[in-house]
Design a protein around this motif. Sequence first.
Motif, PDB file in Angstrom:
ATOM      1  N   ASN A 184     -19.537  53.216  10.767  1.00 49.40           N
ATOM      2  CA  ASN A 184     -18.637  54.107  10.038  1.00 49.40           C
ATOM      3  C   ASN A 184     -18.551  55.442  10.769  1.00 49.40           C
ATOM      4  O   ASN A 184     -19.403  55.767  11.584  1.00 49.40           O
ATOM      5  N   PHE A 206     -12.984  56.544  13.336  1.00 44.92           N
ATOM      6  CA  PHE A 206     -12.219  55.414  12.819  1.00 44.92           C
ATOM      7  C   PHE A 206     -11.012  55.944  12.044  1.00 44.92           C
ATOM      8  O   PHE A 206     -11.144  56.902  11.266  1.00 44.92           O
ATOM      9  N   ASN A 251     -15.922  50.668   9.215  1.00 52.31           N
ATOM     10  CA  ASN A 251     -14.919  51.594   8.682  1.00 52.31           C
ATOM     11  C   ASN A 251     -14.864  51.580   7.156  1.00 52.31           C
ATOM     12  O   ASN A 251     -13.804  51.649   6.536  1.00 52.31           O
TER      13      ASN A 251
END
Length: 356
Positions: A184, A206, A251
């Motif tokens: 992430n 992202f 993500n």
Amino acid sequence: MKRKFLAMCAAFLLAAQMAVPAFAEEFSATMPLTVTAPTFSVALPTSIPISVTTEGKVITPDNLSIVNNSGGPVEVTSISVESGSAWTLTDYNNGDPSNFLKQGIDKHLFAFGLTVNEDTAATTGAGSQSLSFDKDKWALNPKETASIICGAIASASTAASSGEADKLVFTVNWREWQDPTVHNGVIPEGGTYKQGTTTYSAGEEFPAIADKDTYIFGNYKYTYEASNNGWKVKALDKTKTEYGAILSEINGCSVTNMWSTFQNCTSLTTAPAIPDSVTDMQSTFNGCHSLTAAPVIPASVTNMKSTFNETSLTAAPEIPTGRRWSRRPIAAMTTRSMSRSRNIERISRWMIRFSP
């Protein structure tokens, strides 16, 4: 020799007699429990000597480093600069000295940047300040050393001078454990994210997730399925004996679909751990002729149709608690298993199906 044998017998009988009460009545014992906490020990540069010639050429040291001698991972959490009186701090500007040349000589302007793992913490203006940097790049595992590349620019002077330009203050703390299967925030080294015609590389953040986004990392390609609000994963090729860890989250969304992930990977011998978020394992290992042992199946899985079809499992996979499986008299697993292990002849003709 006889005496020694009798002594051993006597000792054995005594031990046996002493052991009987342990079965007949409650027995307790007190023993010390010693816990050794990991030691925090990090070595940082005590000074950074920088020389400036009269032409403004800056000479920086090339032997700087951070050494983590601790028993656990650490990270630099802050870098602050206390401005000295001899020089005036200014913007490092990626090491571009053009602004310094415009200011003329004897201005005593100074700027610097410190780079670790291709991430630079640099001065951005005048006065005392806190430097911005990526903590993930300034993190060290136990016994790891990270080289510091020092860059600096300074204005020219008509006469030699010396003095303390600045004071650097590093703050280092224990680093919280980071799950390597969760990606992430910033795309890590080796990751490539594609959304439509736009490609995002390592070091970029992202983007907001969208249907059919793809992410390549390691030996896998992940495709986001908006209808399932999860990622589907497929092996990039079919020739490896093992493929490494499967990501569990990308993500902000979980990996949920392993439909045909390793289908016809005939050389696969070691199955990776299945993420706890996976729900669909239909045909995951279908055609993996070299696979002899099943991975642990997480309780989240609800579809295992043909999961181990045409494999060589030597033992039945464990089915998660609360599920049930059925056997069907079709060649769901290769007869190769039967020839190798006659005692699991029934197992060799399964097709596993799940019923919630």
